[in-house]
Each structure stands twice: as C-alpha cells, then as structure tokens.
Design an enzyme around this catalytic site. Structure first.
Site, PDB file in Angstrom:
ATOM      1  N   CYS A 103       0.642  -1.139   0.490  1.00  0.00           N
ATOM      2  CA  CYS A 103      -0.192   0.229   0.079  1.00  0.00           C
ATOM      3  C   CYS A 103       0.537   1.410   0.215  1.00  0.00           C
ATOM      4  O   CYS A 103       2.256   1.003   0.327  1.00  0.00           O
ATOM      5  CB  CYS A 103      -0.508  -0.612   1.880  1.00  0.00           C
ATOM      6  SG  CYS A 103      -2.724  -0.167   1.213  1.00  0.00           S
ATOM      7  N   CYS A 184      -4.026   1.483  -3.067  1.00  0.00           N
ATOM      8  CA  CYS A 184      -4.442   2.123  -1.869  1.00  0.00           C
ATOM      9  C   CYS A 184      -3.504   2.713  -0.829  1.00  0.00           C
ATOM     10  O   CYS A 184      -2.263   2.458  -1.398  1.00  0.00           O
ATOM     11  CB  CYS A 184      -4.805   0.647  -1.219  1.00  0.00           C
ATOM     12  SG  CYS A 184      -3.375  -0.026  -1.180  1.00  0.00           S
TER      13      CYS A 184
END
Ligand SMILES: *[C@@H]1O[C@H](CO)[C@@H](O)[C@H](O)[C@H]1NC(C)=O
Ligand SMILES: *[C@@H]1O[C@H](CO)[C@@H](O)[C@H](O)[C@H]1NC(C)=O
Length: 297
Positions: A103, A184
């Site tokens: 992420c 993300c």
C-alpha cells in the site's frame, strides 16, 4: 528499460564491456527491432528470462512457473491473427501470476516514461505497473500473431491505433485495470505539462486506470505535473485537462493534491541536464522558486 536488469549488469560489467553493452543496446534496441515493428526477436527467451529474474532476484517471495507463463501466453496469442486478442484471452496466464503489492506506494504515469523511471529508481518504495511481475516481464515488448500461419509475426505488427483488439494493448489494458483496482493508500499521478491534454481520456490512465481506482481504498491522489525544463509550459494544476481530471476526482469523492514542478522531479531533470539555464541558479533560489506547497481542495 528495466531497473533490476540494468543494476545487475552494472555491477558485473567492466567499463569496456559496458561500452560494448551500450552500443549493443543502441544498435539492437533502438535501431533494429523498434523500426521493424514486428514481434520482438527472442521474445520467448526474454519473457522466460525476465520471469525467472523477477522471482529469483527481484522478489524471491513470489513463486511462479515461468515456463507455464510462456505456454499460456503463447496459447493466448498465437492462434489469433494480429488484431484480434481480447482482454479475456490473457485471463489464464494472468491467473497464475502472483500480484500482491504494498500500500501507499502506487505511481501512475502518462507520457512521462523517462521521468517515471528516474523517479522510481530514486524513490525506493514507489511501485508502478512495471514493478509488478506482469509489467516487468512484458515491459517494452511487442508481439502479434501471424495472419497466414500459426506463430508470432516477426516481420510486422499493426499499430495500436489501427486495431482495438491489439494483442499488446489488450494485455496492458487488463494488467492496468487490475493494478488500479488494487491501489490503496496514497497514490501519485505523474503527468506531462509540456503537452496538450496532459490528462488524456484515451490514455491507459484516463481510459482504464482512473475508473479502476476505488475511492474507499485510496486515501489521497497526489498529482504531480512535470514540464520539460525548456518548456513548452502548456498545462498545470489549474489549466487545461488537469483541471478536468481534478473535477472528476472530486466528483467521485477522492481527496487530492496537485503540484506543479515538484522539487524532487526538478532536481532529477537537472541531474540529467545540468547545463540547462534553469538548473544554473544556486540551490537556495531553486528551492525558493520550486518548493511552493501543493494546492489542495
Ligand atoms: C513530455 O512529452 C514529450 C512528448 O512526448 C516528451 O518528449 C517529453 O520528454 C515529456 N516530458 C517529460 C517531463 O516527461
Ligand atoms: C498522503 O498524502 C497526503 C496529502 O499529500 C499527505 O498529507 C500524507 O502525509 C500522505 N500520507 C502518507 C502516508 O504518505
């Protein structure tokens, strides 16, 4: 250009060998296969070799049957003629490629390849499509099936623009979509301020990746607009198509920031062209003119 390969090469080659290697690149990559426009010669060796390089040296936590990747790839492309590969043809191959990614580090780019490569080399944990296994293996390769007989066409392949089901385009489309859907945390979008339509609805970012991004997974979309040192300066955060991109992001509920001439990117450009007049000023004035804070909503 693949980062890992070059780094590995540089540590083992003497400087004479390096020169020979550079000429090899110039003669073969730039002169030879690009101008012919067919399937990249030695495609099979490159695909299998890069696949092993990735799982053995770059990301040893991944495991994958590289020979099987080739087999499924060939099975997807070869029975089709040069202009008829659908996205779903690659499904089988993609399903055996491991694709998890960290992420907070995704980088998207459009018409800024050189900048993207320099930036990702410097910023260690930035993650692009070219860092995924599928992106790494197929980066800058060309391929298409033959019209008359089965096999790859090494003589010529159609341009992307002339066929909507281009075999190369279809693979990148599928890989880009998956990449965007898994994005993300904070993501960065690198756009080229020296061209009209820096944000182009027809580019892979504008047509596939943007709609794949999920506002509930992405924390911030940080746009960085980078122009050539000598211009032209056509688009910026508040001008042209980038303003349109910001509207779309806002409409879909993304938080965003936008920066014109990010200092890190500017310094990277100056490393490449230290003689450029805009790189001649002393570092303090460079910081003053380029270090302005990003604008946000
Ligand atoms: C912007 O695009 C032009 C044309 O494709 C290219 O020559 C130039 O290097 C790009 N600039 C940057 C900063 O990536
Ligand atoms: C994410 O981006 C926002 C806006 O640029 C910034 O304030 C924040 O520190 C970033 N978070 C991380 C984890 O980098």
């Amino acid at each position: 250009m693949i980062k890992g390969e070059v780094v590995a090469m540089e540590t083992t080659l003497s400087s004479t060998a390096k020169n020979v290697f550079v000429w090899f690149i110039v003669l073969f990559c730039c002169g030879g296969w690009k101008s012919e426009g067919g399937t990249t010669p030695n495609l099979k060796s490159i695909v299998i070799g890069r696949c092993y390089n990735y799982i053995m040296l770059i990301n040893p936590t991944f495991s994958c049957d590289c020979e099987e990747v080739w087999r499924l790839f060939e099975e997807a492309v070869v029975p089709k003629s040069s202009c008829s590969n659908q996205v779903k043809d690659y499904q089988k191959m993609l399903s055996i490629l491991p694709q998890n990614s960290p992420c907070h580090q995704f980088l998207f780019w459009s018409k800024t390849r050189w900048m993207m490569e320099a930036y990702t080399t410097l910023m260690e944990n930035v993650y692009t499509l070219e860092d995924t296994l599928v992106g790494y293996v197929f980066n800058q390769l060309d391929w298409c099936g033959h019209l008359q007989h089965t096999g790859f066409d090494f003589e010529s392949c159609p341009e992307w623009s002339t066929c909507p089901l281009h075999p190369v385009y279809s693979l990148w489309r599928q890989a880009s979509q998956h990449f965007a859907e898994t994005a993300c945390g904070n993501i960065t979008v690198l756009l080229n301020g020296s061209i009209a339509s820096a944000f182009n609805r027809k580019s892979m970012f504008g047509s596939v990746e943007l709609s794949g991004l999920n506002p509930s997974m992405v924390e911030y979309v940080n746009i960085k607009v980078v122009s050539n040192l000598r211009g032209p300066f056509i688009e910026s955060c508040s001008l042209g198509s980038i303003a349109e991109l910001i509207q779309i992001l806002q409409f879909r509920g993304f938080k965003w920031t936008c920066t014109d001439n990010d200092l890190t990117l500017k310094l990277l450009q100056c490393v490449q062209s230290p003689q450029d007049p805009s790189c001649q000023m002393c570092s303090s004035s460079l910081l003053q003119t380029q270090g302005s804070p990003p604008i946000g909503p």
